[in-house]
Design an enzyme around this catalytic site. Structure first.
Site, PDB file in Angstrom:
ATOM      1  N   ALA A 173      11.308 -28.916  -1.728  1.00 58.16           N
ATOM      2  CA  ALA A 173       9.911 -28.679  -1.377  1.00 58.16           C
ATOM      3  C   ALA A 173       9.659 -27.291  -0.810  1.00 58.16           C
ATOM      4  O   ALA A 173       8.505 -26.904  -0.627  1.00 58.16           O
ATOM      5  CB  ALA A 173       9.465 -29.727  -0.360  1.00 58.16           C
ATOM      6  N   ASN A 225      12.829 -34.120   4.634  1.00 55.69           N
ATOM      7  CA  ASN A 225      13.958 -33.561   3.884  1.00 55.69           C
ATOM      8  C   ASN A 225      14.039 -32.039   4.008  1.00 55.69           C
ATOM      9  O   ASN A 225      15.123 -31.465   3.935  1.00 55.69           O
ATOM     10  CB  ASN A 225      13.879 -33.988   2.415  1.00 55.69           C
ATOM     11  CG  ASN A 225      14.266 -35.442   2.252  1.00 55.69           C
ATOM     12  OD1 ASN A 225      15.419 -35.793   2.440  1.00 55.69           O
ATOM     13  ND2 ASN A 225      13.311 -36.293   1.942  1.00 55.69           N
ATOM     14  N   HIS A 231       4.918 -26.868   5.283  1.00 56.18           N
ATOM     15  CA  HIS A 231       6.194 -26.636   5.971  1.00 56.18           C
ATOM     16  C   HIS A 231       6.281 -25.162   6.334  1.00 56.18           C
ATOM     17  O   HIS A 231       5.987 -24.289   5.508  1.00 56.18           O
ATOM     18  CB  HIS A 231       7.373 -26.987   5.063  1.00 56.18           C
ATOM     19  CG  HIS A 231       7.306 -28.384   4.527  1.00 56.18           C
ATOM     20  ND1 HIS A 231       7.496 -29.492   5.320  1.00 56.18           N
ATOM     21  CD2 HIS A 231       7.053 -28.851   3.286  1.00 56.18           C
ATOM     22  CE1 HIS A 231       7.370 -30.582   4.588  1.00 56.18           C
ATOM     23  NE2 HIS A 231       7.094 -30.222   3.347  1.00 56.18           N
TER      24      HIS A 231
END
Ligand SMILES: NC(=O)c1ccc[n+]([C@@H]2O[C@H](COP(=O)([O-])OP(=O)(O)OC[C@H]3O[C@@H](n4cnc5c(N)ncnc54)[C@H](O)[C@@H]3O)[C@@H](O)[C@H]2O)c1
Length: 251
Positions: free
Chosen positions: A116, A171, A201
């Site tokens: 990601a 993750n 993120h």
């Protein structure tokens, strides 16, 4: 042509298989899936979701859930390389130790996908000099299984506890910990924000003489996975099949 085995054929795994079939990039030798109908729809050989091999392939891709990774990882690494997406499983020190042992003994490798986020290679290459890594994830409350009506910082602390408490959601924190300064020194912050429309993120890394940061904001695909990850996952598998590339050598 390289042979790849899949564990999990959901948003990430299904995309990898469909793209590989369309581009003939590598051969999907089997799909291990709990949902047989979903796997059979893909038109590649199906294997029931039972732990244990054999794994007669060049690479096994895990895109299921942390418990599935734990069920298969040791047996996979006894035979071949592994690309896991459920990276929060590594926050369990006994599992990490067992993995390192079998990887060293069998001279096989765990490849850490960037998934990601982007920029894991930079963290990895700086790991000897890093002094601080912080990862902040901001998502709509429902993405964390919460119902906050105002912006709420609901966790701040070591990445290890964040991975244990939210194994499906962090993750990125596990990836940063594995490639940087580990699960105990990486600081995680989790924010549920009802005004947030994307999965965000933000990684901040500091070393003596340098600091850098990476931000990724991705629309949700509906589940825990952001828009970028399925395609990034496919391209990672394709790159590994073609030439190797970044990864974590265990032996
Ligand atoms: N590394 C990253 O950056 C990153 C990003 C997003 C998601 N993830 C993780 O990747 C994994 C897959 O994500 P997804 O969005 O594709 O999930 P998904 O729910 O869409 O698909 C998971 C699939 O795995 C199957 N499955 C579950 N347990 C199984 C088992 N024991 N054996 C065989 N099949 C099993 C399910 O039936 C499902 O089809 C999750 O653990 C997710 O948290 C990692």
């Amino acid at each position: 042509m390289k042979r790849v085995g899949m564990i999990g054929a959901g948003i990430i795994g299904g995309h990898i298989v469909r793209r590989a079939l369309a581009e003939e990039a590598f051969l999907v030798a089997f799909v291990v899936e709990r949902d047989e109908a979903k796997a059979r729809e893909l038109g590649v050989p199906y294997r029931p979701a039972r732990p244990g091999g054999p794994y007669p392939v060049d690479l096994v891709v895990e895109a299921a859930e942390p418990s599935a990774l734990k069920e298969h990882a040791l047996a996979v690494l006894a035979e071949t390389d592994l690309l896991p997406f459920s990276l929060t499983a590594f926050a369990d020190p006994e599992f990490e130790e067992a993995i390192l042992k079998v990887g060293r003994r069998c001279r096989t490798r765990i490849r850490i996908p960037h998934g990601a986020i982007v920029g894991l290679d930079g963290l990895w290459d700086a790991r000897a000099i890093l002094t601080q890594v912080r990862v902040t994830s901001t998502k709509p409350p429902h993405a964390f299984g919460r119902a906050d009506t105002a912006r709420t910082v609901f966790y701040e602390g070591p990445a290890r506890q964040a991975c244990r408490a939210y194994p499906r959601n962090v993750n990125v924190h596990a990836a940063a910990a594995l490639c940087g300064i580990g699960f105990d020194r990486t600081v995680s912050t989790l924010i549920a924000d009802p005004d947030c429309r994307t999965l965000q993120h933000f990684i901040e890394a500091k070393a003596g003489g340098v600091d850098f940061s990476v931000r990724v904001a991705s629309r949700s695909t509906g589940g825990v996975t952001g828009w970028y990850t399925p395609e990034s996952a496919y391209q990672t598998v394709k790159r590994l099949c073609a030439e190797g590339g970044p990864g974590m050598r265990l032996a």
